[in-house]
Scaffold this motif. Structure first.
Motif, short mmCIF file in Angstrom:
data_model
loop_
_atom_site.label_atom_id
_atom_site.label_comp_id
_atom_site.label_asym_id
_atom_site.label_seq_id
_atom_site.Cartn_x
_atom_site.Cartn_y
_atom_site.Cartn_z
N GLU A 133 -8.25 10.85 -5.25
CA GLU A 133 -9.23 9.82 -4.88
C GLU A 133 -8.56 8.47 -4.67
O GLU A 133 -8.82 7.78 -3.68
N ARG A 134 -7.68 8.10 -5.58
CA ARG A 134 -7.01 6.80 -5.46
C ARG A 134 -6.01 6.81 -4.29
O ARG A 134 -5.84 5.80 -3.60
N ALA A 135 -5.35 7.95 -4.08
CA ALA A 135 -4.40 8.05 -2.97
C ALA A 135 -5.10 7.82 -1.63
O ALA A 135 -4.60 7.08 -0.77
N VAL A 136 -6.27 8.43 -1.47
CA VAL A 136 -7.04 8.25 -0.23
C VAL A 136 -7.53 6.81 -0.10
O VAL A 136 -7.51 6.23 0.98
N GLU A 137 -7.93 6.24 -1.22
CA GLU A 137 -8.40 4.85 -1.21
C GLU A 137 -7.29 3.90 -0.76
O GLU A 137 -7.52 3.01 0.08
N PHE A 148 0.82 -1.21 0.00
CA PHE A 148 0.00 0.00 0.00
C PHE A 148 0.85 1.27 0.00
O PHE A 148 0.39 2.33 -0.45
N HIS A 149 2.08 1.16 0.51
CA HIS A 149 2.99 2.30 0.42
C HIS A 149 3.25 2.64 -1.05
O HIS A 149 3.26 3.81 -1.43
N ILE A 150 3.45 1.61 -1.84
CA ILE A 150 3.75 1.80 -3.26
C ILE A 150 2.54 2.34 -4.01
O ILE A 150 2.63 3.33 -4.75
N THR A 151 1.38 1.71 -3.82
CA THR A 151 0.18 2.14 -4.56
C THR A 151 -0.27 3.53 -4.13
O THR A 151 -0.72 4.32 -4.96
N MET A 152 -0.14 3.82 -2.84
CA MET A 152 -0.52 5.16 -2.37
C MET A 152 0.41 6.22 -2.93
O MET A 152 -0.03 7.28 -3.39
N MET A 177 -4.58 1.74 6.40
CA MET A 177 -5.07 1.91 7.76
C MET A 177 -5.94 0.74 8.19
O MET A 177 -5.86 0.27 9.34
N ASN A 178 -6.77 0.23 7.28
CA ASN A 178 -7.61 -0.93 7.60
C ASN A 178 -6.77 -2.17 7.87
O ASN A 178 -7.10 -2.98 8.74
N CYS A 179 -5.69 -2.31 7.12
CA CYS A 179 -4.78 -3.44 7.33
C CYS A 179 -4.13 -3.34 8.71
O CYS A 179 -4.04 -4.34 9.44
N ILE A 180 -3.69 -2.14 9.07
CA ILE A 180 -3.07 -1.93 10.38
C ILE A 180 -4.07 -2.23 11.49
O ILE A 180 -3.75 -2.92 12.47
N ASN A 228 -6.54 4.38 2.97
CA ASN A 228 -7.55 3.72 3.81
C ASN A 228 -7.33 2.21 3.85
O ASN A 228 -7.54 1.58 4.89
N LYS A 229 -6.89 1.63 2.75
CA LYS A 229 -6.56 0.20 2.74
C LYS A 229 -5.42 -0.09 3.72
O LYS A 229 -5.44 -1.08 4.45
#
Length: 227
Positions: A205-209, A191-195, A215-218, A212-213
């Motif tokens: 929009e995609r950065a926030v998405e 998610f670091h890479i995709t963000m 944060m949900n994983c954490i 959030n992925k």
């Protein structure tokens, strides 16, 4: 100078109950004194005692059976003290995560709009180091923290950065051996890479998405962590 932490009455009572179990060398299934007896023993009110019992029941140290009494559930010394420590840290991390989502989430929004080419190159370098360390199975906590600080810096909001600095001690808990496991959040690496890709391409929009992925994983890792 370190701030003095506020300790609630029920936390003190729960510790006294644990001390009592250990001092009396009680075993699993042994019965504890009644609520009335323990309020007298510890000099506290029924509400504080019941809250302490709810806490100890939640971490599997005691079992409360209506109409029968309060019983010891787990007295293994390591797990006994460890479960309490983990449960406290778990709650701390979850509470802090709520604040982190709000503040860092806003930093991601702003960074996706304001990041410079120079900052993009800095984050790329950071992610390269992150990948190398991860491939070598080395500690990634330092570079992980650096990555998030780069994103906060890229938000280009001095007030937001100041607020994040003010809670740095709480924030860094996610990177400094959370719950006694330095690699607890390794699954967030993709998610670091995709963000970052979304931030670099100014796709808010995609950065926030992707944030959030992460944060949900954490959150999921914190909630499901076991000794």
């Amino acid at each position: 100078m370190r701030k003095i932490q506020k300790i609630l009455v029920h936390e003190l009572v729960s510790q006294e109950i644990q001390n009592y179990i250990q001092e009396k060398e009680l075993q699993e299934g042994d019965k504890l004194p009644s609520v009335e007896e323990m309020t007298q023993m510890f000099g506290v009110g029924r509400s504080s005692l019941r809250e302490a019992l709810r806490y100890l029941e939640a971490v599997d140290i005691v079992r409360v059976e209506n109409g029968k009494g309060i019983f010891v559930r787990d007295v293994d010394t390591f797990r006994f003290s460890g479960k309490v420590k983990v449960e406290r840290e778990r709650n701390f991390l979850l509470n802090t995560l709520e604040v982190r989502k709000a503040l860092e989430g806003q930093a991601v929004v702003l960074a996706s709009k304001r990041i410079t080419e120079k900052q993009i190159k800095e984050v790329e370098s950071c992610l390269k180091e992150y990948r190398i360390l991860k491939e070598q199975n080395k500690d990634t906590s330092r570079v992980d923290l650096a990555f998030h600080r780069h994103i906060i810096k890229a938000a280009d909001n001095p007030v937001l950065e100041t607020v994040m600095d003010a809670i740095s001690g709480l924030y860094e808990k996610f990177f400094n051996d959370p719950l006694g496991d330095k690699q607890l959040f390794d699954e967030t690496y993709p998610f670091h890479i995709t963000m970052f890709d979304a931030i670099a391409s100014h796709d808010t929009e995609r950065a926030v998405e992707e944030f959030n992925k992460m944060m949900n994983c954490i959150e999921s890792k914190i909630r499901t962590f076991q000794l």
